[in-house]
Each structure stands twice: as structure tokens, then as C-alpha cells.
Design a protein around this motif. Sequence first.
Motif, mmCIF file in Angstrom:
data_model
loop_
_atom_site.group_PDB
_atom_site.id
_atom_site.type_symbol
_atom_site.label_atom_id
_atom_site.label_comp_id
_atom_site.label_asym_id
_atom_site.label_seq_id
_atom_site.Cartn_x
_atom_site.Cartn_y
_atom_site.Cartn_z
ATOM 1 N N UNK A 105 0.835 -1.207 0.000
ATOM 2 C CA UNK A 105 0.000 0.000 0.000
ATOM 3 C C UNK A 105 0.867 1.254 0.000
ATOM 4 N N UNK A 106 1.916 1.252 0.802
ATOM 5 C CA UNK A 106 2.804 2.413 0.842
ATOM 6 C C UNK A 106 3.508 2.616 -0.499
ATOM 7 N N UNK A 107 3.965 1.535 -1.110
ATOM 8 C CA UNK A 107 4.623 1.648 -2.416
ATOM 9 C C UNK A 107 3.658 2.238 -3.445
ATOM 10 N N UNK A 108 2.424 1.765 -3.410
ATOM 11 C CA UNK A 108 1.431 2.262 -4.366
ATOM 12 C C UNK A 108 1.095 3.735 -4.119
ATOM 13 N N UNK A 109 0.777 4.084 -2.897
ATOM 14 C CA UNK A 109 0.357 5.455 -2.588
ATOM 15 C C UNK A 109 1.496 6.453 -2.783
ATOM 16 N N UNK A 110 2.689 6.073 -2.356
ATOM 17 C CA UNK A 110 3.839 6.982 -2.458
ATOM 18 C C UNK A 110 4.530 6.899 -3.816
ATOM 19 N N UNK A 111 4.018 6.027 -4.680
ATOM 20 C CA UNK A 111 4.571 5.834 -6.024
ATOM 21 C C UNK A 111 6.069 5.513 -5.972
ATOM 22 N N UNK A 112 6.383 4.509 -5.156
ATOM 23 C CA UNK A 112 7.772 4.094 -4.975
ATOM 24 C C UNK A 112 7.982 2.689 -5.522
ATOM 25 N N UNK A 113 9.053 2.463 -6.268
ATOM 26 C CA UNK A 113 9.383 1.080 -6.611
ATOM 27 C C UNK A 113 9.806 0.349 -5.334
ATOM 28 N N UNK A 114 9.455 -0.915 -5.244
ATOM 29 C CA UNK A 114 9.763 -1.717 -4.064
ATOM 30 C C UNK A 114 10.844 -2.732 -4.415
ATOM 31 N N UNK A 115 11.875 -2.791 -3.596
ATOM 32 C CA UNK A 115 12.912 -3.809 -3.770
ATOM 33 C C UNK A 115 12.538 -4.971 -2.868
ATOM 34 N N UNK A 116 12.235 -6.116 -3.475
ATOM 35 C CA UNK A 116 11.829 -7.307 -2.742
ATOM 36 C C UNK A 116 12.061 -8.538 -3.597
ATOM 37 N N UNK A 117 12.270 -9.669 -2.939
ATOM 38 C CA UNK A 117 12.347 -10.950 -3.640
ATOM 39 C C UNK A 117 11.050 -11.727 -3.460
ATOM 40 N N UNK A 118 10.110 -11.156 -2.757
ATOM 41 C CA UNK A 118 8.841 -11.813 -2.461
ATOM 42 C C UNK A 118 7.916 -11.731 -3.679
ATOM 43 N N UNK A 119 7.608 -12.871 -4.264
ATOM 44 C CA UNK A 119 6.775 -12.898 -5.467
ATOM 45 C C UNK A 119 5.346 -12.421 -5.214
ATOM 46 N N UNK A 120 4.910 -12.376 -3.963
ATOM 47 C CA UNK A 120 3.566 -11.889 -3.651
ATOM 48 C C UNK A 120 3.391 -10.422 -4.033
ATOM 49 N N UNK A 121 4.488 -9.710 -4.191
ATOM 50 C CA UNK A 121 4.416 -8.288 -4.538
ATOM 51 C C UNK A 121 4.132 -8.056 -6.014
ATOM 52 N N UNK A 122 4.207 -9.101 -6.816
ATOM 53 C CA UNK A 122 3.945 -8.973 -8.253
ATOM 54 C C UNK A 122 2.434 -8.984 -8.498
ATOM 55 N N UNK A 123 1.801 -7.893 -8.133
ATOM 56 C CA UNK A 123 0.340 -7.770 -8.244
ATOM 57 C C UNK A 123 -0.092 -6.973 -9.463
#
Length: 133
Positions: A105-123
Motif C-alpha cells: 500500500x505504501x509503495x502504491x500510494x507513495x509511487x515508490x518502486x519496491x525492492x523485494x524478492x517476495x513474489x507476492x508483490x507482483x500484483x
Amino acid sequence: MGMSYLIDTHIFLWWLFNDSKLNTSCREIIHNSSNRIIVSSVSAWEIATKYRIGKLPEAKQLIEEYSQILHKARFIELAITTEHALRAGSLPIDHRDPFDRMIMAQAEIENLPIITYDTAFHTGLIQVIPNFK
């Protein structure tokens, strides 16, 4: 000036503990002093929770000195707002992990790319680095 990136909790931990799982391109982004590296305050909650239940015993010093460690690493804390909380609770995805939902939610609202290896973030709602999809 570089870019701003939000990092997932495991990326924050891998960086701090110099874990070899963090690939070179992610390390370069985080190490580049012109980039702003942002850590959600939900990461502190997640780390403290995992320490308390025994899943992260190596985090004792991190919990005790969290703010100083964040500052020393030149990372910026992103506080949770009501807008973030409402979006995290209403994200149109099946993923149930409250820590992940907040960071998404924070990545979306703040328009920030997220660095993660968690595939759940690929929405499809946010930009994910690295893109292992």
C-alpha cells in the motif's frame, strides 16, 4: 539526485547482515548515495514480532538500536498513515500477510518502486525490483 526506493523487510535485513542472497544490482541501488532508500515503519513491527516469536533471534541489537541503525545506514523511515492503513486493508489481492500488505500500500500510494524478492508483490499494482516474475 537519484531515485527513491522502498525496501521490503527482508531486503533491509539482508543489507544489514550482509547476506549473500541480496544480488549485486540491488546492492548497487542501495549503496548508491544519490538514491533515497526508504524503510517502512511496519518493518520495525515485523522484525520485533519475528524476534519475539523466535524466528529472528539475531535481531536483538537491531531492535535495541533500530533508529540509530536506520540513521547510520542513511535510510529514511516511512511512517504509516491512515491512507496507507485503509489501502492496505482494501487491496484487491488474496495475500493475507499484514506486513506485506502495508508495504504494498505504501509503495502504491507513495509511487515508490519496491525492492523485494517476495513474489507476492507482483500484483501489477506496483513496480517491483528485481523483476523475477
